[in-house]
Design an enzyme around this catalytic site. Sequence first.
Site, PDB file in Angstrom:
ATOM      1  N   LYS A 114       0.762  -1.250  -0.125  1.00 41.25           N
ATOM      2  CA  LYS A 114      -0.123   0.021  -0.007  1.00 41.25           C
ATOM      3  C   LYS A 114       0.771   1.238   0.056  1.00 41.25           C
ATOM      4  O   LYS A 114       1.738   1.517   1.043  1.00 41.25           O
ATOM      5  CB  LYS A 114      -0.918  -0.022   1.367  1.00 41.25           C
ATOM      6  CG  LYS A 114      -2.032   1.413   1.205  1.00 41.25           C
ATOM      7  CD  LYS A 114      -2.738   0.888   2.402  1.00 41.25           C
ATOM      8  CE  LYS A 114      -4.287   1.874   2.155  1.00 41.25           C
ATOM      9  NZ  LYS A 114      -3.959   3.204   2.176  1.00 41.25           N
ATOM     10  N   ASP A 116       2.067   4.789   0.224  1.00 36.12           N
ATOM     11  CA  ASP A 116       1.660   5.703   1.196  1.00 36.12           C
ATOM     12  C   ASP A 116       1.892   6.986   0.342  1.00 36.12           C
ATOM     13  O   ASP A 116       2.896   7.805   0.734  1.00 36.12           O
ATOM     14  CB  ASP A 116       2.412   5.915   2.517  1.00 36.12           C
ATOM     15  CG  ASP A 116       1.686   6.955   3.544  1.00 36.12           C
ATOM     16  OD1 ASP A 116       0.738   7.197   3.112  1.00 36.12           O
ATOM     17  OD2 ASP A 116       2.402   7.103   4.474  1.00 36.12           O
ATOM     18  N   CYS A 404      24.819  23.104  36.898  1.00 40.57           N
ATOM     19  CA  CYS A 404      24.285  23.576  35.520  1.00 40.57           C
ATOM     20  C   CYS A 404      25.351  23.063  34.316  1.00 40.57           C
ATOM     21  O   CYS A 404      26.386  23.780  34.504  1.00 40.57           O
ATOM     22  CB  CYS A 404      23.846  24.821  35.432  1.00 40.57           C
ATOM     23  SG  CYS A 404      23.651  25.732  33.951  1.00 40.57           S
ATOM     24  N   CYS A 427      22.619  32.637  34.651  1.00 44.04           N
ATOM     25  CA  CYS A 427      22.922  31.786  33.707  1.00 44.04           C
ATOM     26  C   CYS A 427      22.784  32.156  32.342  1.00 44.04           C
ATOM     27  O   CYS A 427      21.637  32.655  32.026  1.00 44.04           O
ATOM     28  CB  CYS A 427      22.350  30.461  33.902  1.00 44.04           C
ATOM     29  SG  CYS A 427      22.421  29.154  32.827  1.00 44.04           S
TER      30      CYS A 427
HETATM   31  S1  IVH Z   1      -6.536  -0.231  -4.945  1.00 43.14           S
HETATM   32  C1  IVH Z   1     -11.432   0.856  -4.324  1.00 43.14           C
HETATM   33  N1  IVH Z   1      -4.099  -0.814  -4.502  1.00 43.14           N
HETATM   34  O1  IVH Z   1      -4.784   3.265  -0.790  1.00 43.14           O
HETATM   35  C2  IVH Z   1     -10.029   1.251  -3.960  1.00 43.14           C
HETATM   36  N2  IVH Z   1      -5.003   1.419  -3.641  1.00 43.14           N
HETATM   37  O2  IVH Z   1      -7.188   3.404   1.244  1.00 43.14           O
HETATM   38  C3  IVH Z   1      -9.007   0.532  -4.772  1.00 43.14           C
HETATM   39  N3  IVH Z   1      -3.412   2.547  -2.237  1.00 43.14           N
HETATM   40  O3  IVH Z   1      -7.581   5.196  -2.503  1.00 43.14           O
HETATM   41  C4  IVH Z   1      -7.615   0.925  -4.477  1.00 43.14           C
HETATM   42  N4  IVH Z   1      -1.650   1.584  -2.866  1.00 43.14           N
HETATM   43  O4  IVH Z   1      -5.164   5.794  -3.014  1.00 43.14           O
HETATM   44  C5  IVH Z   1      -5.031   0.220  -4.310  1.00 43.14           C
HETATM   45  N5  IVH Z   1      -1.712  -1.141  -4.277  1.00 43.14           N
HETATM   46  C6  IVH Z   1      -2.798  -0.322  -3.980  1.00 43.14           C
HETATM   47  C7  IVH Z   1      -2.572   0.837  -3.325  1.00 43.14           C
HETATM   48  C8  IVH Z   1      -3.788   1.718  -3.043  1.00 43.14           C
HETATM   49  C9  IVH Z   1      -2.021   2.685  -2.405  1.00 43.14           C
HETATM   50  C10 IVH Z   1      -4.309   3.973  -1.923  1.00 43.14           C
HETATM   51  C11 IVH Z   1      -5.223   4.503  -2.904  1.00 43.14           C
HETATM   52  C12 IVH Z   1      -6.743   4.096  -2.260  1.00 43.14           C
HETATM   53  C13 IVH Z   1      -6.274   4.274  -0.815  1.00 43.14           C
HETATM   54  C14 IVH Z   1      -7.288   3.185  -0.192  1.00 43.14           C
END
Ligand code: IVH
Length: 665
Positions: A114, A116, A404, A427
């Site tokens: 995921k 960020d 100190c 000080c």
């Molecule tokens: S799939 C229906 N794949 O995370 C949503 N999202 O909390 C489908 N994101 O809005 C999203 N990495 O901005 C997907 N490998 C990944 C992702 C990803 C980051 C983000 C994206 C999404 C949010 C969801």
Amino acid sequence: MTKAQIRSRIQALSAEIKRHNRLYYAEASPEIADYEYDLLVQELQDLQAKHPLPQALAVLDTVGIDLDKSAKTIPHKERMASLANAYSIQEVITWWDKISLELGEKPRLCLEPKIDGFGINLFYSTGKLQYATTRGDGSVGEDVSENFLTLPQIPRELSFQSDIEIRGEIYFPIKDFLAMNESRRQNEEKPFANPRNAAAGSIKLKDIKLVKARPLRAFFYTTGYIAGTAPFNSQDTLLRWLQDSGFPISDKHCVCKDKDSLIDFCTQMEEQRGELDYDIDGVVVKVDDLALHHRLGSTAKSPKWAIAYKFKPEEKETLLKGVDFQVGRTGAITPVAILEPVYISGTTVSRSTLHNFDEIRRLDIHEGDTLRLIKSGEIIPKILAVNLDKRPAGAQPISLPDTCPVCNSPLSREAEAAIEYCSSADCPAQLARSIEHFASRDAMDITGLGTSSVSRFLQEGIIASIADLYQIDYEKVKELERIGEKSAQNLQDAIEKSKDKNFDRVLFALGIRHVGTVTARNLTVHFQNIEALEAATAEELSEVPEVGDKIAESIADYFANPKNLSLVQELAKQGLKLSYESKQESETFAELSFLVTGSLSSISRKDMESLIISHGGKILSGVSKSLDYLILGEKPGSKLTKAEKLGTVKIINEDELLAMLEGTS
Ligand code: IVH
């Protein structure tokens, strides 16, 4: 919880979530971690389920909105949903079992990191890229095409000719991010909190030249609307198709069929997160077969065919290089751990406060120790513990000074407090800190007089006390290296302007121990002028709201010191305001006490307090039985909980307070 308590908790949570939305999406400058944010949303959802309130619904509907009202927007052809979160692998497994039951078969999953970053949507028609939009509110995004096209590796054309939305995440590579923040720091610009905010801030810049200098990258991982038949039938083949079409994708994805490979991938990613050149905050777990997506469908907010496994706050180890003992304005000694720099949750940490001597004893820190560190709220570094396995043989405990570190005077400890103080009134460190405090924003607000200029002016003999600020020889300032005529003039103007600050600001600026802005204001209202305040006994001082024995004693001590009295005299001579200018509008709030918690939307907190005082009310700084009204702003925090517990405090919002004043002035 009673109904009224639930109502006020819903109100408080809604306000808090709204504020964090603004900080995150509009200002790209969040104060809390996603995890904490998710907890707030979760709590609101739970309460809302029990006690539906339109206000909470409105907030829940807007969770995750990044729209700038002035920007050009384009509707998405298919909604950009968000994902449901899981905070343990077990929760993911439970989800998998649940959908298996629903489908009557155990579906294959596709797992990906995921990213960020900042969500982005591309639209292609007749094989040509038409525009790029942000996620926006999920239905409508902001057009960022021009900025987006500065990214390398974005196919302008596709062989697929039907309309298609391609979705992914923009990110700021960590190495570039660290370098950019370093140069921002050198140029005295505010550094970004983390790479994600840097990405969000960059893609929305109004000046394309600036965007070009930001090395943004993107990964793509899904599609939105597709006209006709999709050229893939699973998440895995979708990713391959994206890659074949020229889109950058993360090389870390995998398809899994059993629990063990799911657990392996999630744990591996969590372990590897620190080694990648982009931040990831979890693993997205998707049903691989796209045909099953349609069968599973979606809830109002998120698809049922996917879930995000969110990592725990990142924890890192690093070497302790030493402990610095800093001397504050009041003489308080704060130990600070100097660390081997380590990248954690978005920034490089090289220092972390240890708060006080007791904390060093509690953690039992020795020289050369390896420390375990997290960022609490992903913002402030916090030392959790020592890794004893890595303690060097014969290492000595950190020795705590008994004098100190700057002026060598003996240290004293305040009864009941865990803080050591330097006992000297002369000080040099305390002097420097007091001047910085005097010039600070809530005090005299003298811009251009920060830590480095104060220390320089002291060193160069341009000033030797607070009072000297009003008799600076600017010719000498101009001669200092790296300070031009313009900066010298700006400083002179800022110092001159500070003379207009009200008595309470001057009193706060003096830096009397335990006298914060609220106490300073109450003192000025009560005593009206500095002479009366100077003459007050500890007993008389205790009559002021909020002034207990400890504060009364500290104020009396301050004015018993001839050095402080002569400073005050000097400031009076320079024309600073040392008496209260009352603007008494009415007596509507006579005998009533108030406290504002959180930030207000129509008026600043300080102005609200002045308004209450001008109508005869008193401001308290904490919740107690003597508090009549708590005025609830955004992000109310613990004061609200306390007031609710007491049950005697009336909780109102700013509109209700203003309504109480209607017709009075
Ligand atoms: S799939 C229906 N794949 O995370 C949503 N999202 O909390 C489908 N994101 O809005 C999203 N990495 O901005 C997907 N490998 C990944 C992702 C990803 C980051 C983000 C994206 C999404 C949010 C969801």
